[in-house]
Design an enzyme around this catalytic site. Sequence first.
Site, short mmCIF file in Angstrom:
data_model
loop_
_atom_site.label_atom_id
_atom_site.label_comp_id
_atom_site.label_asym_id
_atom_site.label_seq_id
_atom_site.Cartn_x
_atom_site.Cartn_y
_atom_site.Cartn_z
N TYR A 73 -13.94 1.43 0.18
CA TYR A 73 -13.18 2.73 0.50
C TYR A 73 -13.99 3.78 -0.29
O TYR A 73 -13.82 4.34 -1.27
CB TYR A 73 -11.64 2.60 -0.19
CG TYR A 73 -10.97 1.70 0.08
CD1 TYR A 73 -10.35 1.45 1.34
CD2 TYR A 73 -10.40 0.58 -0.61
CE1 TYR A 73 -9.58 0.33 1.86
CE2 TYR A 73 -9.78 -0.55 -0.20
CZ TYR A 73 -9.28 -0.57 0.95
OH TYR A 73 -8.56 -1.75 1.49
N SER A 78 -5.50 10.03 -0.56
CA SER A 78 -4.35 10.69 -0.94
C SER A 78 -3.62 10.33 -2.05
O SER A 78 -3.59 10.70 -3.24
CB SER A 78 -3.36 11.18 0.19
OG SER A 78 -2.52 12.12 -0.05
N TRP A 79 -2.81 9.16 -1.90
CA TRP A 79 -2.06 8.89 -2.94
C TRP A 79 -2.75 8.12 -3.97
O TRP A 79 -2.59 8.12 -5.29
CB TRP A 79 -0.91 8.09 -2.51
CG TRP A 79 -0.89 6.55 -1.94
CD1 TRP A 79 -1.93 5.94 -1.43
CD2 TRP A 79 0.19 5.41 -2.08
NE1 TRP A 79 -1.62 4.65 -1.00
CE2 TRP A 79 -0.37 4.33 -1.50
CE3 TRP A 79 1.24 5.56 -2.67
CZ2 TRP A 79 0.42 3.11 -1.38
CZ3 TRP A 79 2.02 4.21 -2.54
CH2 TRP A 79 1.65 3.13 -1.80
N ASP A 80 -3.97 7.54 -3.63
CA ASP A 80 -4.98 7.05 -4.67
C ASP A 80 -5.31 7.84 -6.22
O ASP A 80 -5.13 7.80 -7.02
CB ASP A 80 -6.13 6.44 -4.17
CG ASP A 80 -6.24 5.30 -3.17
OD1 ASP A 80 -6.38 4.22 -3.81
OD2 ASP A 80 -5.24 5.30 -2.16
N GLN A 156 -0.06 10.20 3.38
CA GLN A 156 0.25 9.16 2.62
C GLN A 156 1.49 9.46 1.73
O GLN A 156 1.98 10.66 1.66
CB GLN A 156 -0.71 8.55 1.59
CG GLN A 156 -1.60 7.53 2.57
CD GLN A 156 -2.76 7.00 1.57
OE1 GLN A 156 -3.35 7.40 0.57
NE2 GLN A 156 -2.94 5.64 1.86
N ASP A 218 0.23 -0.78 4.42
CA ASP A 218 -0.16 -0.76 5.81
C ASP A 218 0.22 -1.91 6.63
O ASP A 218 0.55 -1.96 7.92
CB ASP A 218 -1.68 -0.49 5.69
CG ASP A 218 -2.09 0.59 4.89
OD1 ASP A 218 -1.21 1.27 4.31
OD2 ASP A 218 -3.29 0.60 4.67
N TYR A 425 -3.05 -8.79 3.23
CA TYR A 425 -2.75 -7.37 2.66
C TYR A 425 -1.33 -7.00 3.05
O TYR A 425 -0.65 -7.00 4.10
CB TYR A 425 -3.43 -6.40 3.74
CG TYR A 425 -4.44 -5.65 3.19
CD1 TYR A 425 -5.22 -6.03 1.99
CD2 TYR A 425 -4.43 -4.31 3.21
CE1 TYR A 425 -6.21 -5.16 1.38
CE2 TYR A 425 -5.33 -3.20 2.78
CZ TYR A 425 -6.23 -3.81 1.75
OH TYR A 425 -7.17 -2.84 1.29
N TRP A 426 -0.53 -6.61 1.86
CA TRP A 426 0.80 -6.26 1.85
C TRP A 426 1.99 -7.16 2.48
O TRP A 426 2.93 -6.82 2.74
CB TRP A 426 1.11 -5.03 2.42
CG TRP A 426 0.34 -3.84 1.78
CD1 TRP A 426 -1.01 -3.06 2.10
CD2 TRP A 426 0.62 -3.21 0.36
NE1 TRP A 426 -1.33 -2.34 1.01
CE2 TRP A 426 -0.16 -2.30 0.10
CE3 TRP A 426 1.79 -3.35 -0.34
CZ2 TRP A 426 -0.03 -1.53 -1.13
CZ3 TRP A 426 1.76 -2.57 -1.57
CH2 TRP A 426 0.97 -1.79 -1.93
N GLU A 469 -7.71 -4.83 -6.73
CA GLU A 469 -7.08 -4.21 -5.53
C GLU A 469 -5.72 -4.68 -5.69
O GLU A 469 -4.61 -4.11 -5.72
CB GLU A 469 -7.89 -4.17 -4.31
CG GLU A 469 -7.27 -3.56 -3.26
CD GLU A 469 -7.89 -3.38 -2.03
OE1 GLU A 469 -7.39 -2.60 -1.03
OE2 GLU A 469 -8.79 -4.06 -1.88
#
Length: 545
Positions: A73, A78-80, A156, A218, A425-426, A469
Amino acid sequence: MDSTTQLTIHRTGITTPVRTSGSPAPPGSREITHAAADVYDPVRSAGSLHLRAAHVLEDNWTGTSTVPSRGLYPHQWSWDSAFVAIGLRHLSPLRAQTELETLLGAQWGDGRIPHIVFNPSVPLDAYFPSPDFWRSSTAGRAAGAPRTVQTSGIVQPPVHALAAWLVHQADPGLSRARSFLPRVYPRLAAWHRYLLHRRDLGGGGLASVVHPWEQGMDNSPCWDAPLGRITPASPRTFRRADLDHGSAEDRPTDLDYGRYVRLATDYRDGGYADGAGAGPGTGAGRFAVEDPAFNALLIASEHALAAIARELGAAGTARHARAERLTAALVERLWDPAEGMFFCRDVYGGGESGAHRRERCSPSGALIPERSVAGLLPLILPALPRDIATTLVRTAGGPHFGLGGVARLVPSYDLTGHAFDPRRYWRGPAWFNTNWLLVRGLRLHGEHGRAEELRSALLETADASGFAEYVDPYTGEACGALGFSWTAALTLDLLHEPSGADQVVSRPGCDAFDTAQGAASHGTPPDGTAPRSSFETGAKGGDRG
């Protein structure tokens, strides 16, 4: 003294704000100097968790912002950046302010804060979708996209006002001297207006996301049903750069990725129009979901905006009232008492039924019967009815999420769910930002023992995983990128939070973000200090798109 050591200088009394190499003051700011000396805390020696977390943030610093990770990345998210600023405030309030100012400098004319601000020095093939896919300065011209910086066209979760308020509180003198809040408040207010007016696609008062990447989680199974309506883009039309840095078994499938690309392409080709401007053929006209975590963060940030307004001399009462109305709308539209948690609402969905579905259909869609950590995050809200907060805590500790039991950290998705995968992921792994929010929510509602246990587990897992992460929720095994910025930043925040610290529990109608009102409502602690708000001591997700 190297730059990371400078970041870990401990300030005592009234001191000079720390400026590190590569972090010049933004235009219009000035240096503030005081007589007191900076003292390095010897406890934070080489190899300490504190110093290693600071090293991660230093390594990921670009000079004006922090990348989530250098490889996977390489731009600003944004929210990071909001979570990073919350951690950076303990090291350098100036750098934390700069982090948010850089992001807000890329805001669009319609108020949206884009989810990516692209670094022009990064090659286009290093990340997909790249600037030439989003075409923000041309496709987003009608929505007021900036001409001098390239961004994505989606958003985000709105953590930014909360982050700005916490950063201000870290060094009010510096903040006031730089006019930090007067400069960011109008932009944050415009951001909230965009979400509350342009994104109320369901008509019930809540903001909708128009792409899974916007919610931040995501690849959640919550998106499977609404994504099923989307015809995927051909694999020949794009190349997945994410697979250069991670295993395909841990990432979204090619089918889902093709749907993400199709939605983003249609939204772009529609000029990034929302609501009435988005026809049924556009991405915004086929995918719209009201998410409980996204809206809970909007409400929390609305409370923070009220605190900022008071700092600037306004009453803030209208924003508090709006936050309480939004909390009521969240309960009305997304709370399922039979299941004991909040669910996403598919605004354009039908009324399919199923054995595990407890839905309330309406003209604006139906609840999605997938248990996600997003459905627990309204715990961060001060005006959440007590019985709902109690039920959420019980659900978090039950078989679906395993808080305090089988799971080391709260997973992103139901441990018993049909789509659970501890590494993908998620779809099951545990993330540090969602667990950090749960620590705050548990404390806010009086669950101090559970909060402390989760805080300790977060610190131990961040340490053992190399600031990963995300991790396997059972074992804590590292997944995704290592040296991840928000993991390091939130570790710092938890380290700066006194173990077992009591925090003000706001009653409905009280401001959990303002210490002055906390003192008026709850009395002064025995030591005579002002009460601290639920986020004052402490307060990436997905395939970023």
